[in-house]
Write a protein that holds these residues in place. Structure first.
Motif, PDB file in Angstrom:
ATOM      1  N   LYS A 153       0.632  -0.856   0.067  1.00 17.51           N
ATOM      2  CA  LYS A 153      -0.163   0.076  -0.554  1.00 17.51           C
ATOM      3  C   LYS A 153       0.646   1.397   0.019  1.00 17.51           C
ATOM      4  N   SER A 154       1.670   1.228   0.835  1.00 17.93           N
ATOM      5  CA  SER A 154       2.961   2.314   0.775  1.00 17.93           C
ATOM      6  C   SER A 154       3.587   2.762  -1.346  1.00 17.93           C
ATOM      7  N   VAL A 155       3.653   1.800  -1.671  1.00 15.18           N
ATOM      8  CA  VAL A 155       4.056   2.564  -3.275  1.00 15.18           C
ATOM      9  C   VAL A 155       2.514   1.912  -4.640  1.00 15.18           C
ATOM     10  N   LEU A 156       1.200   1.238  -4.467  1.00 14.24           N
ATOM     11  CA  LEU A 156       0.446   1.524  -5.110  1.00 14.24           C
ATOM     12  C   LEU A 156      -0.845   1.692  -5.049  1.00 14.24           C
ATOM     13  N   PRO A 157      -1.378   1.891  -5.277  1.00 17.21           N
ATOM     14  CA  PRO A 157      -3.322   2.535  -4.981  1.00 17.21           C
ATOM     15  C   PRO A 157      -3.412   1.138  -4.080  1.00 17.21           C
ATOM     16  N   LEU A 158      -4.392   1.172  -3.558  1.00 19.15           N
ATOM     17  CA  LEU A 158      -5.408   0.079  -3.295  1.00 19.15           C
ATOM     18  C   LEU A 158      -6.108  -0.769  -3.917  1.00 19.15           C
ATOM     19  N   GLU A 159      -6.475   0.158  -5.070  1.00 15.75           N
ATOM     20  CA  GLU A 159      -7.619   0.310  -6.400  1.00 15.75           C
ATOM     21  C   GLU A 159      -7.101  -1.083  -7.287  1.00 15.75           C
ATOM     22  N   GLN A 160      -5.557  -0.862  -7.033  1.00 18.18           N
ATOM     23  CA  GLN A 160      -4.304  -1.366  -7.724  1.00 18.18           C
ATOM     24  C   GLN A 160      -4.012  -2.543  -7.485  1.00 18.18           C
ATOM     25  N   ILE A 161      -3.577  -2.777  -6.259  1.00 25.19           N
ATOM     26  CA  ILE A 161      -3.403  -3.975  -4.882  1.00 25.19           C
ATOM     27  C   ILE A 161      -4.223  -4.842  -5.494  1.00 25.19           C
ATOM     28  N   ARG A 200       6.015 -11.511  -8.897  1.00 25.11           N
ATOM     29  CA  ARG A 200       7.089 -10.389  -9.338  1.00 25.11           C
ATOM     30  C   ARG A 200       6.833  -8.543  -9.356  1.00 25.11           C
ATOM     31  N   ILE A 201       5.386  -8.385  -9.565  1.00 25.61           N
ATOM     32  CA  ILE A 201       4.307  -7.218  -9.827  1.00 25.61           C
ATOM     33  C   ILE A 201       5.027  -6.881  -8.051  1.00 25.61           C
ATOM     34  N   MET A 202       4.126  -7.978  -7.084  1.00 26.65           N
ATOM     35  CA  MET A 202       4.453  -7.685  -6.040  1.00 26.65           C
ATOM     36  C   MET A 202       6.191  -7.604  -5.141  1.00 26.65           C
ATOM     37  N   LEU A 203       6.676  -8.279  -5.815  1.00 25.95           N
ATOM     38  CA  LEU A 203       8.366  -7.962  -5.061  1.00 25.95           C
ATOM     39  C   LEU A 203       8.687  -6.230  -6.077  1.00 25.95           C
ATOM     40  N   THR A 204       8.193  -6.906  -7.142  1.00 25.01           N
ATOM     41  CA  THR A 204       9.100  -5.047  -7.484  1.00 25.01           C
ATOM     42  C   THR A 204       8.280  -3.421  -6.331  1.00 25.01           C
ATOM     43  N   ALA A 205       6.940  -4.224  -6.354  1.00 31.41           N
ATOM     44  CA  ALA A 205       6.250  -2.648  -5.750  1.00 31.41           C
ATOM     45  C   ALA A 205       6.941  -2.234  -4.020  1.00 31.41           C
ATOM     46  N   TRP A 206       6.813  -4.534  -3.413  1.00 34.96           N
ATOM     47  CA  TRP A 206       7.875  -4.311  -1.640  1.00 34.96           C
ATOM     48  C   TRP A 206       9.184  -3.608  -2.129  1.00 34.96           C
ATOM     49  N   ALA A 207       9.841  -3.870  -3.339  1.00 32.37           N
ATOM     50  CA  ALA A 207      11.547  -3.189  -3.693  1.00 32.37           C
ATOM     51  C   ALA A 207      11.889  -2.161  -2.846  1.00 32.37           C
ATOM     52  N   ALA A 208      10.461  -1.566  -4.186  1.00 35.96           N
ATOM     53  CA  ALA A 208      10.168   0.296  -3.841  1.00 35.96           C
ATOM     54  C   ALA A 208      10.016   0.405  -2.846  1.00 35.96           C
ATOM     55  N   ALA A 209       9.267  -0.461  -1.871  1.00 33.93           N
ATOM     56  CA  ALA A 209       9.087   0.471  -0.178  1.00 33.93           C
ATOM     57  C   ALA A 209      10.064   0.305   0.216  1.00 33.93           C
ATOM     58  N   GLN A 210      11.244  -0.543  -0.478  1.00 36.34           N
ATOM     59  CA  GLN A 210      12.220  -0.879   1.339  1.00 36.34           C
ATOM     60  C   GLN A 210      12.767  -0.072   0.527  1.00 36.34           C
ATOM     61  N   LEU A 211      13.480   0.626  -1.019  1.00 43.89           N
ATOM     62  CA  LEU A 211      14.378   1.523  -1.647  1.00 43.89           C
ATOM     63  C   LEU A 211      14.041   3.033  -1.163  1.00 43.89           C
ATOM     64  N   ARG A 212      12.560   3.381  -1.122  1.00 42.62           N
ATOM     65  CA  ARG A 212      12.333   5.056  -0.023  1.00 42.62           C
ATOM     66  C   ARG A 212      11.944   4.828   1.412  1.00 42.62           C
ATOM     67  N   GLN A 213      11.530   3.990   1.804  1.00 42.52           N
ATOM     68  CA  GLN A 213      12.569   4.005   3.549  1.00 42.52           C
ATOM     69  C   GLN A 213      13.605   4.112   3.422  1.00 42.52           C
ATOM     70  N   THR A 214      14.620   3.593   2.726  1.00 39.82           N
ATOM     71  CA  THR A 214      16.112   3.676   3.416  1.00 39.82           C
ATOM     72  C   THR A 214      16.790   4.884   2.714  1.00 39.82           C
ATOM     73  N   ALA A 215      15.839   5.676   1.400  1.00 36.17           N
ATOM     74  CA  ALA A 215      16.292   7.221   0.981  1.00 36.17           C
ATOM     75  C   ALA A 215      15.184   7.914   2.036  1.00 36.17           C
ATOM     76  N   GLU A 216      14.559   7.761   2.845  1.00 38.21           N
ATOM     77  CA  GLU A 216      13.929   8.358   3.685  1.00 38.21           C
ATOM     78  C   GLU A 216      14.551   8.648   4.932  1.00 38.21           C
ATOM     79  N   GLU A 217      14.864   7.416   5.479  1.00 39.80           N
ATOM     80  CA  GLU A 217      15.993   7.531   6.582  1.00 39.80           C
ATOM     81  C   GLU A 217      17.033   8.442   6.216  1.00 39.80           C
ATOM     82  N   MET A 218      17.973   7.837   5.183  1.00 33.28           N
ATOM     83  CA  MET A 218      19.025   8.871   3.838  1.00 33.28           C
ATOM     84  C   MET A 218      18.802  10.612   4.753  1.00 33.28           C
TER      85      MET A 218
END
Length: 185
Positions: free
Chosen positions: A81-89, A160-178
């Motif tokens: 949910k942090s990277v995709l709209p609920l309707e898309q999920i 594949r889509i789930m992993l890509t979206a999850w990885a994007a969320a992980q990268l976003r968290q890392t960027a926010e921490e930086m």
């Protein structure tokens, strides 16, 4: 190495990913989880979960108890949910599960999808590229029995889509921490 299981507040060792399903099953020996337990595991406010039920993203609990499939659907939604709209999920989940109220059209149930994803995400760090991801995915899906022709390919696409979206969320968290660290310097 410890990590937070996708969509949860729970920590585990990445190497234990193949056994997470057994640990989750133990939580359901009493016949399901009440809303407060689901909220505790997911980190979501109870009203959010109730709202997802009202909006049709999740089937209602039976006798105020959520099943493991329902919990896993919540986890699948929560981790994306942090990277995709609920309707898309929900559209993505519908792609492999059809009508929420009809289990007979499911290519894979929400719990199996979630636990396959956990195993895939646990190995994400060693995949290195899309080819590595697809090799891991092929190994994971090898024992999947598709109920209809083409079902396995659809499940792989969703993972594949789930992993890509999850990885994007992980990268976003890392960027926010930086950025937080920059502000403290």
């Amino acid at each position: 190495m410890d990590w937070i299981l996708p969509g949860t507040t729970l920590t585990a060792k990445r190497a234990d990913a193949p056994y997470i399903e057994e640990q989750f099953r133990a939580m359901f020996f009493a016949g399901g989880m009440v809303l407060s337990q689901v909220a505790s595991v997911t980190g979501l406010e109870p009203y959010v979960i109730q709202n997802w039920v009202k909006r049709g993203f999740l089937s209602p609990p039976v006798q105020k108890r959520y099943t493991m499939n329902q919990l896993c659907r919540i986890l699948n939604i929560n981790m994306l949910k942090s990277v995709l709209p609920l309707e898309q999920i929900c559209g993505l989940l519908t792609y492999v599960n059809g009508d929420l109220e009809d289990d007979s059209d499911d290519l894979i149930d929400d719990a199996v999808l979630y636990f396959l994803f956990v195993r895939l995400a646990a190995d994400f760090a060693i995949m290195q590229n899309a080819q590595g991801r697809d090799q891991h995915l092929e190994k994971l899906i090898a024992t999947y029995h598709e109920p209809v022709p083409g079902g396995a390919e659809r499940v792989k696409q969703v993972l594949r889509i789930m992993l890509t979206a999850w990885a994007a969320a992980q990268l976003r968290q890392t960027a926010e921490e930086m950025i937080r660290q920059l502000k403290t310097q």
